[in-house]
Write a protein that holds these residues in place. Structure first.
Motif, short mmCIF file in Angstrom:
data_model
loop_
_atom_site.label_atom_id
_atom_site.label_comp_id
_atom_site.label_asym_id
_atom_site.label_seq_id
_atom_site.Cartn_x
_atom_site.Cartn_y
_atom_site.Cartn_z
N HIS A 72 -6.43 75.81 21.04
CA HIS A 72 -6.55 75.30 22.17
C HIS A 72 -6.71 75.98 23.41
N GLY A 73 -6.31 77.30 23.39
CA GLY A 73 -6.49 78.48 24.35
C GLY A 73 -6.04 77.83 25.81
N THR A 74 -6.97 77.84 26.81
CA THR A 74 -6.63 77.62 28.14
C THR A 74 -6.26 76.14 28.20
N LEU A 75 -6.78 75.21 27.71
CA LEU A 75 -6.82 74.21 27.90
C LEU A 75 -5.85 72.88 26.82
N GLY A 76 -4.87 73.64 26.45
CA GLY A 76 -4.53 72.72 25.23
C GLY A 76 -3.72 71.46 25.63
N TRP A 77 -3.16 71.42 27.10
CA TRP A 77 -2.55 70.14 27.49
C TRP A 77 -3.56 69.21 27.94
N THR A 78 -4.82 69.88 28.50
CA THR A 78 -5.95 68.71 28.53
C THR A 78 -6.50 68.16 27.49
N MET A 79 -6.45 68.90 26.49
CA MET A 79 -7.29 68.48 25.35
C MET A 79 -6.21 67.76 24.24
N ILE A 108 2.66 70.91 22.64
CA ILE A 108 2.14 69.81 22.95
C ILE A 108 1.46 69.18 21.74
N ILE A 109 0.57 70.22 20.88
CA ILE A 109 -0.32 69.68 20.13
C ILE A 109 0.35 69.13 18.68
N GLY A 110 1.33 69.87 18.34
CA GLY A 110 2.10 68.99 17.15
C GLY A 110 2.81 67.77 17.51
N LEU A 138 8.03 70.36 11.86
CA LEU A 138 8.94 71.53 11.59
C LEU A 138 8.74 72.72 12.76
N GLU A 139 9.76 72.91 13.43
CA GLU A 139 9.91 73.79 14.67
C GLU A 139 10.97 74.86 14.57
N ARG A 140 10.46 76.07 14.64
CA ARG A 140 11.67 77.21 14.58
C ARG A 140 12.53 77.23 15.74
N HIS A 141 12.10 76.64 17.03
CA HIS A 141 12.97 76.63 18.20
C HIS A 141 13.70 75.28 18.13
N PRO A 142 14.87 75.22 19.10
CA PRO A 142 15.67 74.14 18.82
C PRO A 142 15.42 73.24 19.56
N THR A 170 4.29 78.10 24.19
CA THR A 170 3.15 77.90 25.27
C THR A 170 3.09 76.80 26.00
N SER A 171 3.73 75.72 25.48
CA SER A 171 3.73 74.39 26.19
C SER A 171 4.88 74.09 27.17
N PHE A 172 5.40 75.32 27.46
CA PHE A 172 6.89 75.32 28.26
C PHE A 172 6.55 75.36 29.87
N ALA A 173 5.61 76.11 30.30
CA ALA A 173 5.55 76.11 31.86
C ALA A 173 3.94 76.43 32.05
N ASN A 174 2.79 75.72 31.56
CA ASN A 174 1.72 75.89 31.81
C ASN A 174 1.23 75.37 33.19
N ALA A 175 0.05 75.66 33.28
CA ALA A 175 -0.41 75.38 34.97
C ALA A 175 -0.60 73.92 35.18
N GLY A 176 -0.44 73.29 34.41
CA GLY A 176 -0.22 71.54 34.51
C GLY A 176 -1.51 70.76 35.08
N GLN A 177 -2.56 71.73 34.65
CA GLN A 177 -3.95 70.80 34.90
C GLN A 177 -4.38 70.06 33.76
N ILE A 178 -4.70 68.80 33.95
CA ILE A 178 -5.61 68.17 33.08
C ILE A 178 -6.93 67.88 33.47
N GLU A 205 12.22 77.59 10.39
CA GLU A 205 11.21 78.66 10.36
C GLU A 205 10.26 78.45 9.18
N VAL A 206 9.01 78.27 9.45
CA VAL A 206 8.04 78.08 8.34
C VAL A 206 7.74 79.62 7.96
N LYS A 207 8.02 79.76 6.62
CA LYS A 207 7.74 81.24 6.15
C LYS A 207 6.16 81.23 5.56
C1 LIG Z 1 -0.06 80.48 31.90
C2 LIG Z 1 -0.66 79.48 31.25
C3 LIG Z 1 -1.54 78.40 31.98
C4 LIG Z 1 -1.85 77.33 31.18
N1 LIG Z 1 -2.38 76.44 32.09
C5 LIG Z 1 -2.71 75.24 31.55
C6 LIG Z 1 -3.22 73.99 32.08
O1 LIG Z 1 -3.33 74.03 33.35
N2 LIG Z 1 -3.97 73.13 31.50
C7 LIG Z 1 -3.87 72.96 30.18
O2 LIG Z 1 -4.37 72.26 29.64
N3 LIG Z 1 -3.57 73.99 29.46
C8 LIG Z 1 -3.06 75.32 30.08
N4 LIG Z 1 -2.68 76.02 29.40
C9 LIG Z 1 -2.68 76.21 28.00
C10 LIG Z 1 -1.84 75.51 27.19
O3 LIG Z 1 -0.48 75.62 27.73
C11 LIG Z 1 -1.78 75.70 25.80
O4 LIG Z 1 -3.26 75.50 24.97
C12 LIG Z 1 -0.87 74.92 24.65
O5 LIG Z 1 0.48 74.75 25.36
C13 LIG Z 1 -1.05 75.26 23.26
O6 LIG Z 1 -0.13 74.27 22.88
P1 LIG Z 1 0.22 74.27 21.33
O7 LIG Z 1 1.02 73.17 20.92
O8 LIG Z 1 -0.99 74.53 20.39
O9 LIG Z 1 0.93 75.62 21.13
P2 LIG Z 1 2.76 75.96 21.43
O10 LIG Z 1 3.06 75.27 22.64
O11 LIG Z 1 2.82 77.55 21.46
O12 LIG Z 1 3.37 75.52 20.23
C14 LIG Z 1 3.33 75.94 18.88
C15 LIG Z 1 4.85 75.85 18.37
O13 LIG Z 1 4.59 76.06 16.90
C16 LIG Z 1 5.92 76.64 16.52
N5 LIG Z 1 5.71 77.54 15.47
C17 LIG Z 1 4.98 78.59 15.41
N6 LIG Z 1 5.02 79.41 14.20
C18 LIG Z 1 6.09 78.65 13.62
C19 LIG Z 1 6.71 78.86 12.37
N7 LIG Z 1 6.29 79.68 11.47
N8 LIG Z 1 7.60 77.91 11.97
C20 LIG Z 1 8.08 76.95 12.69
N9 LIG Z 1 7.53 76.93 14.04
C21 LIG Z 1 6.22 77.59 14.35
C22 LIG Z 1 6.07 77.37 17.98
O14 LIG Z 1 7.48 77.97 18.18
C23 LIG Z 1 5.78 76.52 19.19
O15 LIG Z 1 6.90 75.82 19.49
C24 LIG Z 1 -2.00 77.27 29.91
C25 LIG Z 1 -1.45 78.57 29.11
C26 LIG Z 1 -0.85 79.47 30.06
C27 LIG Z 1 -0.38 80.38 29.10
#
Ligand SMILES: Cc1cc2nc3c(=O)[nH]c(=O)nc-3n(C[C@H](O)[C@H](O)[C@H](O)COP(=O)(O)OP(=O)(O)OC[C@H]3O[C@@H](n4cnc5c(N)ncnc54)[C@H](O)[C@@H]3O)c2cc1C
Length: 419
Positions: free
Chosen positions: A380-387, A10-12, A29-33, A39-47, A223-225
């Protein structure tokens, strides 16, 4: 300007969108397809700007001891021979003072409130669909002591002009009629009427599509090395498909940002705090939640997403351990069934875990670094979707040398305004 972003969570993706909107040529650049597969896959959905608060709070060390002994604990600690884990826990304990809590909560609320407004603008401009609702969140208290503890949070909400409603039992049931069946279990609640909900993955995928239409290049399966640098500047990003170059670089790799930052000598205080979620398809609409409820007793979030309820929680300090223990699902369901006993049958195959990129002070890290063209949007820890949207807009302004709409001087790392 050419900007290279590492990570399509969500942040990128939000960063890519706002930079493209500002006229930049962006490569992600993203290592997944695809996007949102970590972590942004199935969080709790709160903003939830109103609920934004660091986990490091006064009284937490004592509570932690109690939690570690209870069956449905919101906290799980698996001590490891890992200095990163111990250092992070020590730093987090250091943030459990009144002063630090107030400072950290204020920072989080500031970013989150701004972010909610930016999201609203984006929604109006694009019509993006992500199963969203704008019906607020309700923090549910089962015990009178929890009601007493809420007053510290209210001080910060007042400071930032965040609307809130203190509700008694009847008030909670009026907002969430599904609670009627268990009303005797509830003492009261704190409602944040301007909070929102929505599916983070759905949003990230839809926004990545919009960004691609605006010219952003997504290099999936990449994949970023390491981050290459010379004479105080990043010179490129080494991937298994060769080096990628740009004028500016953003590290938005979630909890894995730590490993990549290390390659340029930056030691980020981010630890992967594992959390879990599960889905319950709704069979009984009348008794289903309408928005997000935060069950304060178990620290479990219960969110309505379309015709499903997403239940998320648990903070597990266990490194990057994989695995989906049944006990974690049991805790989520214990909380959910305690409040909504009659809504549907859990989809047990949906048990999921993600690693929150967590700083000890709960605040994200947004800003420049000692390398003149390397920027951080992570932690962004617990609130990455929110922020997310606010953080993306801020990092765009910083890179474009514009003054951000909010004060961001205390979001850089190392923190320069720490008390
Ligand atoms: C159970 C749970 C509930 C949550 N509930 C909420 C909520 O209700 N509300 C809320 O605001 N937040 C919630 N969060 C937090 C939120 O989900 C995260 O803060 C947010 O998803 C982080 O986003 P991100 O983009 O930083 O990280 P990610 O989603 O992890 O994305 C990082 C990306 O970087 C890629 N990457 C990493 N290393 C490399 C590399 N070397 N080369 C290429 N790609 C790379 C990864 O593959 C990944 O796709 C929750 C989290 C959890 C676990």
């Amino acid at each position: 300007m050419k900007v290279v972003i590492i990570g399509a969570g969500i942040i990128g993706v939000t960063s890519a969108y706002f930079l493209a909107k500002a006229g930049c040529e962006v490569t992600v650049l993203e290592r997944h397809p695809g996007p949102a597969q970590e972590t942004s896959f199935a969080n709790a959905g709160q903003i939830s700007p109103g609920y934004s608060a660091p986990w490091a709070a006064p009284g937490i060390p004592m509570k932690a001891v109690k939690w570690l002994l209870s069956r449905h604990s919101p906290l799980v600690v698996r001590p490891k021979l890992d200095t990163a884990q111990w250092l992070w826990m020590l730093k987090m304990l250091g943030n459990c003072t009144e002063t630090a809590y107030h400072r950290n909560k204020a920072r989080m609320v500031r970013v989150a409130e701004y972010s909610r407004d930016v999201l609203e603008e984006l929604r109006q401009q694009t019509g993006i669909e992500y199963n969203h609702r704008t019906q607020g969140t309700l923090q549910v208290f089962r015990y009178a002591k929890q009601m007493d503890g809420m007053h510290k949070d209210i001080d910060v909400l007042k400071q930032f002009g965040v609307n809130y409603e203190v509700l008694d039992r009847d008030g909670c049931v009026a907002v969430e009629p599904g609670l009627q069946r268990v009303r005797e279990k509830i003492t009261g609640g704190l409602r944040l009427p301007h909070d929102e909900t929505g599916d983070c993955r759905m949003f990230t995928i839809a926004l990545a599509r919009l960004a691609r239409e605006m010219g952003v290049t997504f290099k999936y399966g990449t994949e970023v090395k390491t981050v290459l640098h010379e004479a105080g500047r990043v010179t490129g990003i080494a991937t298994q498909h060769g080096d990628i170059t740009g004028d500016a670089y953003i590290l938005a790799a979630g909890s894995l940002s730590v490993r990549l930052a290390k390659t340029v000598g930056i030691h980020l205080p981010i630890y992967p705090v594992k959390g879990y979620s599960i889905n319950v398809p709704i069979d009984n609409e009348d008794e289903a939640p309408r928005s997000t409820l935060m069950d304060e007793t178990y620290k479990v979030a219960i969110t309505r997403l379309g015709d499903t309820v997403r239940i998320g929680g648990t903070a597990e300090l266990n490194g990057y351990a994989s695995g989906l223990p049944d006990s974690r699902r049991d805790t989520l369901l214990h909380s959910f069934r305690g409040l909504f006993p009659n809504v549907g049958t859990p989809d047990n195959t949906s048990l999921w875990a993600g690693f929150r990129p967590m700083t000890p002070d709960g605040t994200p890290i947004i800003g420049g670094t000692a390398l003149s063209n390397l920027f951080l949007n992570t932690g962004h820890g617990t609130l990455g979707w929110t922020m997310s949207c606010g953080s993306a807009r801020v990092i765009t302004d910083i890179i474009m040398k514009k003054t951000p709409d909010i004060d961001v001087s205390d979001l850089v790392y190392p923190r320069i305004k720490a008390a």
